[in-house]
Design a protein around this motif. Structure first.
Motif, PDB file in Angstrom:
ATOM      1  N   ASP A  39     -14.225  65.442 -10.286  1.00  0.00           N
ATOM      2  CA  ASP A  39     -15.485  65.277  -9.578  1.00  0.00           C
ATOM      3  C   ASP A  39     -15.884  66.562  -8.856  1.00  0.00           C
ATOM      4  O   ASP A  39     -15.025  67.327  -8.406  1.00  0.00           O
ATOM      5  CB  ASP A  39     -15.387  64.141  -8.556  1.00  0.00           C
ATOM      6  CG  ASP A  39     -15.267  62.774  -9.222  1.00  0.00           C
ATOM      7  OD1 ASP A  39     -15.496  62.695 -10.443  1.00  0.00           O
ATOM      8  OD2 ASP A  39     -14.947  61.805  -8.518  1.00  0.00           O
ATOM      9  N   ALA A 236     -26.012  61.130  -8.995  1.00  0.00           N
ATOM     10  CA  ALA A 236     -24.728  61.322  -9.665  1.00  0.00           C
ATOM     11  C   ALA A 236     -24.980  61.497 -11.160  1.00  0.00           C
ATOM     12  O   ALA A 236     -25.796  60.794 -11.761  1.00  0.00           O
ATOM     13  CB  ALA A 236     -23.794  60.142  -9.433  1.00  0.00           C
ATOM     14  N   ARG A 238     -22.880  61.613 -14.774  1.00  0.00           N
ATOM     15  CA  ARG A 238     -21.600  61.381 -15.439  1.00  0.00           C
ATOM     16  C   ARG A 238     -21.445  62.358 -16.594  1.00  0.00           C
ATOM     17  O   ARG A 238     -22.382  62.594 -17.359  1.00  0.00           O
ATOM     18  CB  ARG A 238     -21.516  59.941 -15.951  1.00  0.00           C
ATOM     19  CG  ARG A 238     -20.189  59.600 -16.618  1.00  0.00           C
ATOM     20  CD  ARG A 238     -20.075  58.110 -16.891  1.00  0.00           C
ATOM     21  NE  ARG A 238     -21.088  57.633 -17.812  1.00  0.00           N
ATOM     22  CZ  ARG A 238     -20.998  57.693 -19.149  1.00  0.00           C
ATOM     23  NH1 ARG A 238     -19.906  58.249 -19.710  1.00  0.00           N
ATOM     24  NH2 ARG A 238     -21.966  57.230 -19.917  1.00  0.00           N
ATOM     25  N   ARG A 243     -17.579  63.551 -12.840  1.00  0.00           N
ATOM     26  CA  ARG A 243     -18.912  63.309 -12.299  1.00  0.00           C
ATOM     27  C   ARG A 243     -19.288  64.444 -11.369  1.00  0.00           C
ATOM     28  O   ARG A 243     -18.427  65.109 -10.800  1.00  0.00           O
ATOM     29  CB  ARG A 243     -18.952  61.983 -11.518  1.00  0.00           C
ATOM     30  CG  ARG A 243     -19.014  60.745 -12.397  1.00  0.00           C
ATOM     31  CD  ARG A 243     -19.104  59.481 -11.540  1.00  0.00           C
ATOM     32  NE  ARG A 243     -19.357  58.313 -12.363  1.00  0.00           N
ATOM     33  CZ  ARG A 243     -18.440  57.653 -13.048  1.00  0.00           C
ATOM     34  NH1 ARG A 243     -17.179  58.060 -13.010  1.00  0.00           N
ATOM     35  NH2 ARG A 243     -18.765  56.601 -13.771  1.00  0.00           N
ATOM     36  N   TYR A 245     -21.717  64.819  -8.003  1.00  0.00           N
ATOM     37  CA  TYR A 245     -22.546  64.197  -6.978  1.00  0.00           C
ATOM     38  C   TYR A 245     -23.377  65.288  -6.312  1.00  0.00           C
ATOM     39  O   TYR A 245     -22.833  66.316  -5.882  1.00  0.00           O
ATOM     40  CB  TYR A 245     -21.681  63.484  -5.946  1.00  0.00           C
ATOM     41  CG  TYR A 245     -20.849  62.355  -6.531  1.00  0.00           C
ATOM     42  CD1 TYR A 245     -21.376  61.067  -6.629  1.00  0.00           C
ATOM     43  CD2 TYR A 245     -19.551  62.586  -6.985  1.00  0.00           C
ATOM     44  CE1 TYR A 245     -20.620  60.039  -7.179  1.00  0.00           C
ATOM     45  CE2 TYR A 245     -18.793  61.557  -7.539  1.00  0.00           C
ATOM     46  CZ  TYR A 245     -19.327  60.285  -7.627  1.00  0.00           C
ATOM     47  OH  TYR A 245     -18.586  59.268  -8.174  1.00  0.00           O
TER      48      TYR A 245
END
Length: 473
Positions: A39, A236, A238, A243, A245
């Motif tokens: 992430d 967000a 994907r 991911r 953000y």
């Protein structure tokens, strides 16, 4: 010579052509950045590693060095349209003055001013960041090869002159044009001396990537953005392995299906193809007299564009504009041998002095085409997402302007850009299949007929013009 023998001769010139874009076939090509795994969090996420995304990331950091910016690219920086185009970097934001004048007559002077300023800023950025992309402000000549085209160029010049928009442009008669570039097919031309630069498109993309990274942008390649969502106050995205953000997102995906689904009907992919010759010898250059390295394009509906590379090859592209049924972007459409053979024949018709020259590269790629031929803009998800698309083949320069527009929209600022009707309005969307394919096919047939009949547009083309769907190649 019989047509079959002529075709075989032209095809022979293609025998050793590599099926890859010349610009991307470069030993100096940088290694890709690693893919995103896990992430990430940032202030601004830019999706797309072509000119649109690269300029957006770069200008975002220039405006606010403290802004945390991430850029994700589905494959490698510059691999799509930004590494496959002809390298014509035009000031025009409207796909030429006639198109802009037809659509935004009250704004055309401001649009021309903003376009000229944008090109100056591109030139300044190339110098500021030391981007070695063979940037040459040599201008472009629109060439008439039929009498009606010559009349149309004169009419365009007179209309621009009446509005004070000619700048440093001038009309060239046949003798004056052939002193610039010598082809037996040339009848005259319109020479825009300052409004177009020639460059190496892939090197520009690679240089922008380096500049972005030097300013602190985190770049991830081989990281396609698969899905956009709004989990609360932010956004967000994907990806296959993680991911991102972000508070805000800028979409520079152009010809590829937008993550904002309602935007998708506004663009279709149209495939364009190009050839690159081997380097010309001094004698071959002298035979065509191409002294000042301008870009050229003929004035037909189905037109060719051509220019010299830094090592004196001729890039020759255009004419066929192929829309695949269903509007899909697929690698199998990147090559079309029948178009390569057609382009080779046209090349030797234009420059019979170059008989025997071989082509070293042949390639194609998709253009993000919209019905007004120039970019459109917008926001989604409560103005947390901005997008720009629809450059229709003139994105080398105009994408920088589009980056500024997206950043203005995300900032919620009223600027001279966001107040433009061009920015506030949308083109007409394309209809669903099979109507889109039928419409494009009819239009292409009509354009070819117009080229053969003194420029006279048939009922179908006139109807398309009336509703704002008039097409060029």
């Amino acid at each position: 010579m019989a047509p079959g023998a002529m075709t075989r001769r032209w095809t022979k010139s293609l025998a050793e052509a590599k099926p890859v874009p010349f610009w991307l076939d470069d030993p100096g090509k940088p290694d890709p950045e690693p893919a995103l795994v896990g992430d990430e969090r940032c202030d601004l996420l830019v999706v797309g590693g072509g000119y649109s995304g690269l300029w957006t990331a770069l200008i975002a950091k220039e405006r606010d060095p403290g802004r945390d910016v991430v850029l994700v690219e589905g494959r490698e920086i510059g691999w799509a349209a930004s590494g496959r185009n002809g390298g014509f970097c035009a000031a025009s934001l409207t796909h030429g003055v006639p198109n802009g004048l037809a659509r935004w007559p009250k704004e055309i002077a401001k649009l021309e001013e903003l376009g000229a300023r944008n090109l100056d800023e591109i030139e300044a950025a190339v110098a500021r960041y030391g981007i070695d992309c063979d940037f040459e402000r040599t201008g472009e000549i629109d060439v008439a090869t039929q009498p009606h085209q010559l009349a149309e160029l004169h009419e365009m010049y007179e209309e621009m002159d009446a509005l004070g928009l000619t700048g440093g442009a001038e009309l060239l008669d046949e003798d004056e044009l052939r002193k610039q570039v010598n082809s037996p097919t040339f009848l005259g031309g319109f020479y825009d001396r300052d409004g177009v630069a020639m460059l190496h498109p892939a090197k520009l993309a690679w240089g922008l990537k380096r500049a972005c990274r030097d300013l602190g942008v985190r770049v991830y390649e081989h990281t396609p953005a698969l899905q956009l969502a709004s989990p609360g106050a932010g956004m967000a995205i994907r990806t296959p392995y993680g991911r991102v953000y972000a508070r805000q997102v800028a979409l520079g995906t152009n010809v590829f299906p937008s993550l904002v689904k309602r935007v998708r009907p506004y663009t279709v992919p149209v495939y364009d193809y190009a050839l690159m010759t081997e380097p010309l010898t001094a004698d071959q250059l002298a035979a065509i007299g191409w002294q000042n390295r301008q870009g050229l394009g003929d004035a037909a509906n189905q037109f060719h564009y051509f220019r010299l590379s830094a090592d004196n090859r001729i890039l020759w592209g255009g004419y066929d504009a192929i829309y695949p049924f269903g509007g899909k972007v697929r690698a199998e459409y990147d090559h079309r041998p029948e178009t390569y053979a057609k382009l080779a024949g046209h090349f030797f018709t234009c420059f019979p002095q170059l008989e025997g020259v071989r082509f070293t590269h042949a390639w194609g790629g998709a253009i993000d085409t919209c019905s007004r031929f120039s970019a459109f803009f917008g926001t989604a998800y409560g103005e947390r997402v901005a997008y720009a698309a629809g450059y229709t083949g003139l994105g080398v320069g105009a994408t920088r302007f589009g980056a500024d527009v997206m950043l203005d929209l995300l900032a919620g600022e009223r600027t001279e850009r966001t107040e433009l009707e061009m920015v506030r309005s949308k083109p007409l969307p394309f209809p669903p299949e099979p109507f889109a394919w039928a419409g494009v096919t009819l239009t292409k047939w009509g354009l070819a007929r117009a080229d053969e009949n003194g420029g006279r547009r048939n009922v179908w083309l006139r109807a398309m013009d009336k509703v704002g769907l008039g097409f060029d190649s």
